[in-house]
Design a protein around this motif. Structure first.
Motif, PDB file in Angstrom:
ATOM      1  N   GLU A 137       0.900  -1.146   0.053  1.00  9.20           N
ATOM      2  CA  GLU A 137       0.036   0.146   0.042  1.00  9.20           C
ATOM      3  C   GLU A 137       0.714   1.398  -0.129  1.00  9.20           C
ATOM      4  O   GLU A 137       0.588   2.109  -0.754  1.00  9.20           O
ATOM      5  CB  GLU A 137      -0.979   0.091   1.311  1.00  9.20           C
ATOM      6  CG  GLU A 137      -1.929  -1.102   1.350  1.00  9.20           C
ATOM      7  CD  GLU A 137      -2.607  -1.468   0.277  1.00  9.20           C
ATOM      8  OE1 GLU A 137      -3.261  -0.483  -0.569  1.00  9.20           O
ATOM      9  OE2 GLU A 137      -2.754  -2.626  -0.382  1.00  9.20           O
ATOM     10  N   GLY A 138       1.745   1.300   0.799  1.00  6.69           N
ATOM     11  CA  GLY A 138       2.761   2.629   0.993  1.00  6.69           C
ATOM     12  C   GLY A 138       3.394   2.782  -0.165  1.00  6.69           C
ATOM     13  O   GLY A 138       3.806   3.941  -0.479  1.00  6.69           O
ATOM     14  N   GLY A 139       3.687   1.864  -1.029  1.00  5.59           N
ATOM     15  CA  GLY A 139       4.561   2.013  -2.236  1.00  5.59           C
ATOM     16  C   GLY A 139       3.929   2.866  -3.257  1.00  5.59           C
ATOM     17  O   GLY A 139       4.497   3.545  -4.171  1.00  5.59           O
ATOM     18  N   VAL A 140       2.477   3.165  -3.113  1.00  9.27           N
ATOM     19  CA  VAL A 140       1.626   4.210  -4.224  1.00  9.27           C
ATOM     20  C   VAL A 140       2.385   5.474  -4.162  1.00  9.27           C
ATOM     21  O   VAL A 140       2.758   6.050  -5.293  1.00  9.27           O
ATOM     22  CB  VAL A 140       0.273   4.190  -3.974  1.00  9.27           C
ATOM     23  CG1 VAL A 140      -0.403   5.164  -4.893  1.00  9.27           C
ATOM     24  CG2 VAL A 140      -0.306   2.826  -4.385  1.00  9.27           C
ATOM     25  N   GLN A 141       2.664   5.926  -2.801  1.00  8.44           N
ATOM     26  CA  GLN A 141       3.054   7.435  -2.701  1.00  8.44           C
ATOM     27  C   GLN A 141       4.498   7.328  -3.075  1.00  8.44           C
ATOM     28  O   GLN A 141       5.015   8.436  -3.554  1.00  8.44           O
ATOM     29  CB  GLN A 141       3.030   7.577  -1.163  1.00  8.44           C
ATOM     30  CG  GLN A 141       1.801   7.921  -0.733  1.00  8.44           C
ATOM     31  CD  GLN A 141       1.776   7.843   0.846  1.00  8.44           C
ATOM     32  OE1 GLN A 141       2.788   8.575   1.433  1.00  8.44           O
ATOM     33  NE2 GLN A 141       0.776   7.463   1.605  1.00  8.44           N
TER      34      GLN A 141
END
Length: 362
Positions: free
Chosen positions: A138-142
Motif C-alpha cells: 500500500e505505501g508504495g503508491v506514494q
C-alpha cells in the motif's frame, strides 16, 4: 561516488512533540505504549523495536514507511485513506494479479499516467520493507506517484512474507512481478528494456538482489511468465541488508543472529547455522560487471541494519566496474525524515531519469 550529508535537527521528545501534546485522533493508551518501545529514543519505533504483534504494527504504520512516529497517529485511518481521491493526473489499477506464489494469487498496484504516452515508458517498481515478515504494497503508491509524473509507469508489489514461506520465495515473487510487467508491456505501455526497481530495508535487500541475480535460474521460481526476463536496468537500495553473515556478526547487531530475529525467520534457521542459505540470499554474492546502475542510501545511525551492509555492496559493485553511488546520511537512522528531504528525493529522481528515463544514454 561517495557523498555524506549532514542533517541537524531538534527533537522535543521521543516523537518530536512537547510532553503535553498528543495526537487528537489517537488512543492515549496506544500512543503511550508505542512510545515505550522506542528503546534508543531516536523519535521512532522500528518493526524490530515494536513489542506488539506484527499485524498491529502494520495497522498503526499508516504511511507504510516501516516505522512508527507521531505522523502515523495524526494521519487518517486506512479506511479513510481508501476513500481519498486518486490524484487527478494518474490512474491506479489496484490488486492486479501478477502471478502465483504458494498456491495463491500475488497482486500489485499499478500507477499509470492519466494520458498514455505515444511511446513505451520506463517502469519503476517499488518493494516494501518490514523485515520480510510484515508490511504491504500500500505505501508504495506514494513512492511511485512522483516518478510517474515524470513519464514512468509505477508498480508496487506484494511478496510472500517469511511467516508464509522462507527464502527464496520472496525473490521468486519479485522476479515473477518483473516478468509479468514484460509480458504485459504492450497493455501498460512499458519499455521492457527500461525497468527500475527500488525498496527500503527488506525491500532494499530484494531490490538489490533483483539487480545482481539476473540469470540465476534457481531464484526464478515458477510463479508464471517463464518466457520473460526478470532482469532490471536500475536499482535504488535504501538501507537494505546485503551480506547477512557480516550483518549478524557486526558489534551491536548480534541480536539478528538469534532464533527470533527477522533474518532467522527469512532463512528458516539462524544465519550462522545456515551459511549456504545466507549466501544464497545475499545480493553481494552475485555482483558482476553486467549489473545495472545502483543508487544506495543509508543512515550512519541506523540501529536496525548496519551501514556496513551498504558499504559492502558499494565496494563490490565498484570493484566490478558497475555504475554505483553510495549516499550516507549523517545521523539518520533506519528511515526517517532525512530520507524525505527534497535533495534526497531529487537524487533518486535524477538517478532514475539518468539511468532509465528519457534522459538515459542509450
Amino acid at each position: 561516488m561517495l557523498i555524506v550529508l549532514m542533517f541537524i535537527g531538534l527533537q522535543s521528545n521521543a516523537f518530536g512533540q512537547s510532553e503535553a501534546s498528543e495526537p487528537q485522533n489517537s488512543t492515549p493508551a496506544i500512543f503511550q505504549r508505542v512510545q515505550r518501545d522506542d528503546r534508543n529514543r531516536d523519535g521512532k519505533v522500528t518493526r524490530e523495536e515494536f513489542q506488539g504483534p506484527p499485524r498491529l504494527f502494520d495497522r498503526l504504520d499508516r504511511n507504510g514507511d516501516d516505522e512508527l512516529t507521531s505522523k502515523d497517529f495524526l494521519m487518517p485511518t486506512r479506511r479513510d485513506r481508501s476513500a481519498m481521491k486518486t490524484p487527478d493526473d494518474v490512474q491506479i489499477r489496484r490488486d492486479v494479479v501478477f502471478g502465483q506464489g504458494g498456491g495463491r494469487d500475488l497482486k500489485m498496484h499499478l500507477v499509470l499516467p492519466k494520458q498514455s504516452a505515444e511511446k513505451p515508458q520506463p517502469c519503476y517498481v517499488w518493494i516494501h520493507g518490514g523485515g520480510w515478515m510484515g508490511g504491504s504494497k500500500e505505501g508504495g503508491v506514494q513512492q511511485v506517484v512522483p516518478i510517474v509524473r515524470d513519464g514512468f509507469v509505477g508498480a508496487t508489489i506484494e511478496y510472500r512474507l517469511s511467516g508464509e514461506a522462507i527464502f527464496p520465495a520472496q525473490i521468486e515473487d519479485c522476479k515473477c512481478a518483473i516478468r509479468f510487467l514484460r509480458a504485459h508491456a504492450k497493455e501498460y505501455n512499458i519499455d521492457v528494456d527500461r525497468i527500475a526497481v527500488g525498496g527500503s530495508s527488506a525491500g532494499g535487500h530484494l531490490a538489490a538482489l533483483l539487480g545482481t541475480s539476473a540469470g540465476v535460474t534457481e531464484l526464478e521460481g515458477n510463479g508464471g511468465w517463464a518466457d520473460q526476463r526478470s532482469d532490471v536496468q536500475a536499482v535504488v537500495d535504501l538501507y537494505g541488508p546485503t551480506d547477512l553473515i557480516q550483518f549478524v556478526q557486526t558489534p551491536g547487531y548480534e541480536s539478528h543472529a538469534r532464533p527470533s530475529s527477522p533474518e532467522t525467520r527469512l532463512l528458516g534457521g539462524e544465519v550462522l547455522k545456515r551459511l549456504d542459505a545466507a549466501k544464497k540470499a545475499d545480493p553481494i554474492s552475485y555482483v558482476g560487471p553486467n549489473d545495472p546502475p545502483f543508487l544506495i542510501l543509508h543512515g550512519t545511525n541506523d540501529r536496525t541494519v548496519p551501514p556496513n551492509q551498504s558499504e559492502a555492496i558499494y565496494k563490490a559493485l565498484q570493484a566490478a566496474g558497475v555504475d554505483s553511488q553510495l549516499q550516507l546520511l549523517e545521523g539518520a537512522g533506519h528511515g526517517g525524515p532525512e530520507f524525505a528531504q527534497p535533495e534526497i528525493r531529487a537524487m533518486q529522481r535524477d538517478f532514475l531519469l539518468r539511468t532509465v528515463g528519457d534522459k538515459a544514454t542509450p
